[in-house]
Design a protein around this motif. Structure first.
Motif, PDB file in Angstrom:
ATOM      1  N   LEU A   1       0.825  -1.206   0.000  1.00  0.00           N
ATOM      2  CA  LEU A   1       0.000   0.000   0.000  1.00  0.00           C
ATOM      3  C   LEU A   1       0.860   1.257   0.000  1.00  0.00           C
ATOM      4  CD1 LEU A   1      -2.764  -1.034   2.573  1.00  0.00           C
ATOM      5  CD2 LEU A   1      -2.946  -0.922   0.088  1.00  0.00           C
ATOM      6  N   LEU A   2       1.939   1.223   0.748  1.00  0.00           N
ATOM      7  CA  LEU A   2       2.840   2.380   0.780  1.00  0.00           C
ATOM      8  C   LEU A   2       3.447   2.650  -0.590  1.00  0.00           C
ATOM      9  CD1 LEU A   2       4.748   1.988   4.151  1.00  0.00           C
ATOM     10  CD2 LEU A   2       3.314   3.898   3.440  1.00  0.00           C
ATOM     11  N   ARG A   3       3.720   1.598  -1.343  1.00  0.00           N
ATOM     12  CA  ARG A   3       4.323   1.756  -2.665  1.00  0.00           C
ATOM     13  C   ARG A   3       3.406   2.515  -3.621  1.00  0.00           C
ATOM     14  NH1 ARG A   3       8.396   1.630  -0.527  1.00  0.00           N
ATOM     15  NH2 ARG A   3       9.503  -0.250   0.000  1.00  0.00           N
ATOM     16  N   GLN A   4       2.118   2.578  -3.330  1.00  0.00           N
ATOM     17  CA  GLN A   4       1.210   3.371  -4.149  1.00  0.00           C
ATOM     18  C   GLN A   4       1.491   4.863  -3.983  1.00  0.00           C
ATOM     19  OE1 GLN A   4      -2.828   2.289  -3.256  1.00  0.00           O
ATOM     20  NE2 GLN A   4      -2.535   0.176  -3.881  1.00  0.00           N
ATOM     21  N   TYR A   5       2.100   5.237  -2.886  1.00  0.00           N
ATOM     22  CA  TYR A   5       2.357   6.644  -2.588  1.00  0.00           C
ATOM     23  C   TYR A   5       3.836   6.999  -2.625  1.00  0.00           C
ATOM     24  CZ  TYR A   5      -2.413   6.308  -0.904  1.00  0.00           C
ATOM     25  OH  TYR A   5      -3.758   6.092  -0.829  1.00  0.00           O
TER      26      TYR A   5
ATOM     27  N   VAL B   1      12.943  12.675   3.278  1.00  0.00           N
ATOM     28  CA  VAL B   1      13.289  14.076   3.526  1.00  0.00           C
ATOM     29  C   VAL B   1      12.664  14.977   2.455  1.00  0.00           C
ATOM     30  CG1 VAL B   1      15.224  15.693   3.726  1.00  0.00           C
ATOM     31  CG2 VAL B   1      15.396  13.423   4.703  1.00  0.00           C
ATOM     32  N   ALA B   2      12.385  14.413   1.302  1.00  0.00           N
ATOM     33  CA  ALA B   2      11.806  15.185   0.197  1.00  0.00           C
ATOM     34  C   ALA B   2      10.330  15.505   0.427  1.00  0.00           C
ATOM     35  CB  ALA B   2      11.980  14.431  -1.111  1.00  0.00           C
ATOM     36  N   PHE B   3       9.714  14.879   1.421  1.00  0.00           N
ATOM     37  CA  PHE B   3       8.299  15.078   1.704  1.00  0.00           C
ATOM     38  C   PHE B   3       8.128  15.949   2.939  1.00  0.00           C
ATOM     39  CE2 PHE B   3       8.577  11.129  -0.604  1.00  0.00           C
ATOM     40  CZ  PHE B   3       7.527  11.206  -1.498  1.00  0.00           C
ATOM     41  N   THR B   4       7.094  16.777   2.931  1.00  0.00           N
ATOM     42  CA  THR B   4       6.782  17.565   4.124  1.00  0.00           C
ATOM     43  C   THR B   4       6.037  16.672   5.111  1.00  0.00           C
ATOM     44  OG1 THR B   4       4.618  18.309   3.326  1.00  0.00           O
ATOM     45  CG2 THR B   4       6.551  19.657   2.727  1.00  0.00           C
ATOM     46  N   GLN B   5       5.989  17.095   6.349  1.00  0.00           N
ATOM     47  CA  GLN B   5       5.245  16.341   7.354  1.00  0.00           C
ATOM     48  C   GLN B   5       3.771  16.288   6.988  1.00  0.00           C
ATOM     49  OE1 GLN B   5       6.630  14.603  10.018  1.00  0.00           O
ATOM     50  NE2 GLN B   5       4.604  13.689   9.980  1.00  0.00           N
ATOM     51  N   ALA B   6       3.255  17.360   6.416  1.00  0.00           N
ATOM     52  CA  ALA B   6       1.846  17.392   6.005  1.00  0.00           C
ATOM     53  C   ALA B   6       1.569  16.354   4.919  1.00  0.00           C
ATOM     54  CB  ALA B   6       1.474  18.781   5.512  1.00  0.00           C
ATOM     55  N   GLU B   7       2.500  16.181   3.986  1.00  0.00           N
ATOM     56  CA  GLU B   7       2.336  15.179   2.933  1.00  0.00           C
ATOM     57  C   GLU B   7       2.360  13.771   3.521  1.00  0.00           C
ATOM     58  OE1 GLU B   7       4.281  17.276  -1.001  1.00  0.00           O
ATOM     59  OE2 GLU B   7       5.634  16.531   0.569  1.00  0.00           O
ATOM     60  N   LEU B   8       3.279  13.517   4.442  1.00  0.00           N
ATOM     61  CA  LEU B   8       3.348  12.203   5.078  1.00  0.00           C
ATOM     62  C   LEU B   8       2.113  11.936   5.933  1.00  0.00           C
ATOM     63  CD1 LEU B   8       7.117  12.179   6.077  1.00  0.00           C
ATOM     64  CD2 LEU B   8       6.033  10.962   4.172  1.00  0.00           C
ATOM     65  N   ASP B   9       1.618  12.957   6.616  1.00  0.00           N
ATOM     66  CA  ASP B   9       0.389  12.816   7.403  1.00  0.00           C
ATOM     67  C   ASP B   9      -0.807  12.505   6.505  1.00  0.00           C
ATOM     68  OD1 ASP B   9       1.785  13.312   9.735  1.00  0.00           O
ATOM     69  OD2 ASP B   9       1.150  15.414   9.875  1.00  0.00           O
ATOM     70  N   ALA B  10      -0.855  13.119   5.327  1.00  0.00           N
ATOM     71  CA  ALA B  10      -1.946  12.864   4.387  1.00  0.00           C
ATOM     72  C   ALA B  10      -1.905  11.418   3.893  1.00  0.00           C
ATOM     73  CB  ALA B  10      -1.870  13.833   3.211  1.00  0.00           C
ATOM     74  N   ILE B  11      -0.715  10.914   3.610  1.00  0.00           N
ATOM     75  CA  ILE B  11      -0.570   9.519   3.183  1.00  0.00           C
ATOM     76  C   ILE B  11      -1.020   8.586   4.301  1.00  0.00           C
ATOM     77  CG2 ILE B  11       1.105   7.720   2.591  1.00  0.00           C
ATOM     78  CD1 ILE B  11       2.706   9.947   1.131  1.00  0.00           C
ATOM     79  N   ALA B  12      -0.590   8.855   5.524  1.00  0.00           N
ATOM     80  CA  ALA B  12      -0.983   8.022   6.666  1.00  0.00           C
ATOM     81  C   ALA B  12      -2.488   8.037   6.850  1.00  0.00           C
ATOM     82  CB  ALA B  12      -0.279   8.497   7.932  1.00  0.00           C
ATOM     83  N   SER B  13      -3.092   9.200   6.702  1.00  0.00           N
ATOM     84  CA  SER B  13      -4.540   9.312   6.852  1.00  0.00           C
ATOM     85  C   SER B  13      -5.273   8.495   5.787  1.00  0.00           C
ATOM     86  CB  SER B  13      -4.955  10.781   6.772  1.00  0.00           C
ATOM     87  OG  SER B  13      -6.338  10.909   6.889  1.00  0.00           O
ATOM     88  N   GLN B  14      -4.804   8.587   4.555  1.00  0.00           N
ATOM     89  CA  GLN B  14      -5.434   7.812   3.478  1.00  0.00           C
ATOM     90  C   GLN B  14      -5.311   6.315   3.734  1.00  0.00           C
ATOM     91  OE1 GLN B  14      -3.506   9.369  -0.008  1.00  0.00           O
ATOM     92  NE2 GLN B  14      -5.097  10.898  -0.331  1.00  0.00           N
ATOM     93  N   LEU B  15      -4.164   5.876   4.203  1.00  0.00           N
ATOM     94  CA  LEU B  15      -3.974   4.454   4.485  1.00  0.00           C
ATOM     95  C   LEU B  15      -4.829   3.998   5.663  1.00  0.00           C
ATOM     96  CD1 LEU B  15      -0.127   4.078   4.001  1.00  0.00           C
ATOM     97  CD2 LEU B  15      -1.936   3.248   2.494  1.00  0.00           C
ATOM     98  N   ASN B  16      -4.933   4.823   6.692  1.00  0.00           N
ATOM     99  CA  ASN B  16      -5.685   4.447   7.884  1.00  0.00           C
ATOM    100  C   ASN B  16      -7.195   4.548   7.699  1.00  0.00           C
ATOM    101  OD1 ASN B  16      -3.488   3.733   9.475  1.00  0.00           O
ATOM    102  ND2 ASN B  16      -3.128   5.846  10.066  1.00  0.00           N
TER     103      ASN B  16
END
Length: 53
Positions: free
Chosen positions: A5-9, A17-32
């Motif tokens: 699932l992570l590989r989709q994002y 490091v290339a991602f902002t915390q907001a981007e990583l939080d958005a990915i986590a939210s979509q997965l959860n």
């Protein structure tokens, strides 16, 4: 399963490091918020909310 699932994002060699915390939080939210067959069609967020009450 989670890696797939992570590989989709994120690409396999993606530098986080290339991602902002907001981007990583958005990915986590979509997965959860994605229903899982193993959880009986519930989302991880729903299962966690039920378990912590």
């Amino acid at each position: 399963m989670s890696n797939g699932l992570l590989r989709q994002y994120l690409a396999k060699n993606a530098d986080l490091v290339a991602f902002t915390q907001a981007e990583l939080d958005a990915i986590a939210s979509q997965l959860n918020d994605r229903p899982r067959r193993v959880l009986g069609g519930r989302t991880p967020t729903q299962v966690f909310a039920t378990a912590s009450t």
